[in-house]
Design a protein around this motif. Structure first.
Motif, PDB file in Angstrom:
ATOM      1  N   PRO A 254       0.812  -1.227   0.000  1.00 32.20           N
ATOM      2  CA  PRO A 254       0.000   0.000   0.000  1.00 32.20           C
ATOM      3  C   PRO A 254       0.843   1.274   0.000  1.00 32.20           C
ATOM      4  O   PRO A 254       0.477   2.263  -0.642  1.00 32.20           O
ATOM      5  N   TYR A 255       1.979   1.236   0.701  1.00 24.86           N
ATOM      6  CA  TYR A 255       2.834   2.426   0.720  1.00 24.86           C
ATOM      7  C   TYR A 255       3.442   2.672  -0.664  1.00 24.86           C
ATOM      8  O   TYR A 255       3.482   3.814  -1.139  1.00 24.86           O
ATOM      9  N   VAL A 256       3.922   1.632  -1.315  1.00 24.25           N
ATOM     10  CA  VAL A 256       4.497   1.793  -2.657  1.00 24.25           C
ATOM     11  C   VAL A 256       3.438   2.316  -3.616  1.00 24.25           C
ATOM     12  O   VAL A 256       3.722   3.163  -4.467  1.00 24.25           O
ATOM     13  N   VAL A 383      13.236   5.701  -3.308  1.00 24.20           N
ATOM     14  CA  VAL A 383      12.305   6.635  -2.673  1.00 24.20           C
ATOM     15  C   VAL A 383      11.501   5.930  -1.589  1.00 24.20           C
ATOM     16  O   VAL A 383      11.329   6.465  -0.479  1.00 24.20           O
ATOM     17  N   CYS A 384      11.007   4.736  -1.873  1.00 27.28           N
ATOM     18  CA  CYS A 384      10.153   4.023  -0.908  1.00 27.28           C
ATOM     19  C   CYS A 384      10.929   3.566   0.314  1.00 27.28           C
ATOM     20  O   CYS A 384      10.367   3.480   1.418  1.00 27.28           O
ATOM     21  N   GLU A 385      12.203   3.229   0.130  1.00 23.36           N
ATOM     22  CA  GLU A 385      12.986   2.686   1.237  1.00 23.36           C
ATOM     23  C   GLU A 385      13.620   3.759   2.098  1.00 23.36           C
ATOM     24  O   GLU A 385      14.295   3.457   3.087  1.00 23.36           O
ATOM     25  N   LYS A 386      13.404   5.038   1.759  1.00 25.86           N
ATOM     26  CA  LYS A 386      13.938   6.134   2.558  1.00 25.86           C
ATOM     27  C   LYS A 386      13.203   6.308   3.881  1.00 25.86           C
ATOM     28  O   LYS A 386      13.718   6.835   4.842  1.00 25.86           O
ATOM     29  N   LYS A 387      11.938   5.897   3.896  1.00 25.54           N
ATOM     30  CA  LYS A 387      11.096   6.159   5.080  1.00 25.54           C
ATOM     31  C   LYS A 387      11.614   5.432   6.317  1.00 25.54           C
ATOM     32  O   LYS A 387      12.318   4.444   6.242  1.00 25.54           O
TER      33      LYS A 387
END
Length: 387
Positions: A254-256, A383-387
């Motif tokens: 869902p986040y991606v 970008v997604c793995e920065k969180k």
């Protein structure tokens, strides 16, 4: 100089940048192919759908007809549910013409299936009950070409003929009709060979002031066997016209998906993207269009589907327009949950054809597109793995 001469001079001045007219004969006429794809069931669909999205769907379908152009046809008019194309000069071969008809029909029907598959939408429900399809009218004759400022106006008896042929004696709603004017430019052997996948039948219709107009016609229904099946595994390429890359990302599905559908973030992960332009009041809606500056050009995207299947796999689809090398293409994004913190992401680029006749150019473009997708997916992961 009289008043009439002054008015004509003013019009010529206003249209100074217009396209150059072709060479004409002594009568001022030029040979031309006239080609009209017409959406069957259009009026009933608009009246019975009762959906505010229906006109936008029809606009998308007309755009697909225009982008499926592989014969270098020019658009003369868009007439509600039909497009009048023309091409001046000698006629295309029947083999080329059949390829054009197949491309338009398949692109049109595959896009409808994509919308219909979204069973939760009003349009999907209406399309499941009603049928929108295509009939294609082809005529070859002579026309008079008038340039009125930046507009091209076609006139003459053959322009009337091709419009009248939209009303004919053919049973059914999806077919290609070739007037005798075009048929007479091709050999019987070439006609038979090019229509070996269906039956080419004889027909004629009497029209007031024109008399009896003969034609040949063939039903397009056999081409439905080539459509992307909505029940097929969507991760599989369609007839080889697909490029696919896959990567595991350390983030939930869902986040991606939220990152994918956030237009503002597109330049942060898409290879070569520098800016994005969109209407902030329409963000989050299916059907929303936006433009991305990519390298030295600009590509139009439109969000057309967000879907979750029975296995909880998320799917997000965008239509791509004004992409010169891959007209009328689609970008599919599939997200499969591995665990709460990981998902498998697949980007699949589906295209109808590559806008080049040179095999080496097509090969090079496919390699570049594969590299573009791979680097974009790598950027999405970052970008997604920065969180």
């Amino acid at each position: 100089m009289g008043l009439l001469d002054e008015m004509r001079a003013a019009r010529r001045s206003a249209g100074a940048n217009r396209p150059r007219l072709p060479e004409t004969d002594d009568t001022g006429m030029v040979p031309a192919l006239l080609f009209i794809p017409d959406i069957s069931g259009f009026t009933r669909f608009i009246e019975e759908s009762e959906s505010p999205q229906a006109p936008y769907l029809v606009a998308d379908l007309l755009e697909i007809l225009i982008e499926a152009n592989i014969l270098d046809l020019q658009v003369n008019e868009i007439q509600g549910d039909a497009v009048l194309f023309y091409r001046l000069g000698p006629p295309p071969t029947v083999r080329e013409l059949v390829q054009q008809c197949r491309r338009i029909y398949l692109d049109f029907q595959n896009y409808l299936r994509l919308v219909e598959r979204d069973t939760g939408s009003e349009l999907g429900a209406v399309l499941a009950e009603q049928m929108l399809t295509l009939k294609i009218i082809v005529h070859y004759g002579v026309v008079s070409v008038a340039q009125i400022r930046e507009y091209t106006k076609l006139m003459g008896r053959d322009v009337i003929v091709v419009h009248r042929l939209l009303k004919n004696n053919v049973t059914g709603s999806e077919y290609v009709l070739l007037s005798d004017g075009y048929v007479q430019t091709q050999s019987a052997e070439d006609l038979a060979r090019s229509f070996s996948w269906t039956r080419l039948l004889h027909g004629s219709t009497f029209y007031e002031h024109l008399g009896e107009v003969g034609y040949r016609y063939a039903h397009l229904s056999p081409l439905r066997l080539l459509l992307n099946s909505p029940d097929a595994n969507p991760a599989l390429p369609s007839r080889g016209c697909a490029i696919k890359v896959r990567r595991a990302i350390r983030a939930s599905a869902p986040y991606v998906l939220r990152v994918l559908t956030n237009f503002r973030l597109r330049p942060h992960w898409m290879e070569g993207a520098s800016a994005v332009h969109y209407d902030v009041t329409k963000v989050g809606r299916l059907g929303t269009s936006y433009k991305v500056d990519v390298f030295r050009g600009q590509i139009d995207f439109q969000a057309v589907q967000r879907f979750q299947d029975d296995d909880d796999r998320l799917e997000y689809v965008e239509k791509i327009s004004h992409f010169r090398l891959f007209p009328n293409s689609l970008l599919f994004c599939y997200l499969e949950t591995v665990d709460l913190e990981h998902c498998l992401v697949t980007l699949e680029f589906r295209y109808g054809h590559i806008a080049s006749r040179h095999r080496l150019v097509r090969f090079g473009q496919l390699r570049r597109m594969h590299r573009f997708l791979g680097r974009s997916l790598q950027g999405l992961a970052a970008v997604c793995e920065k969180k």
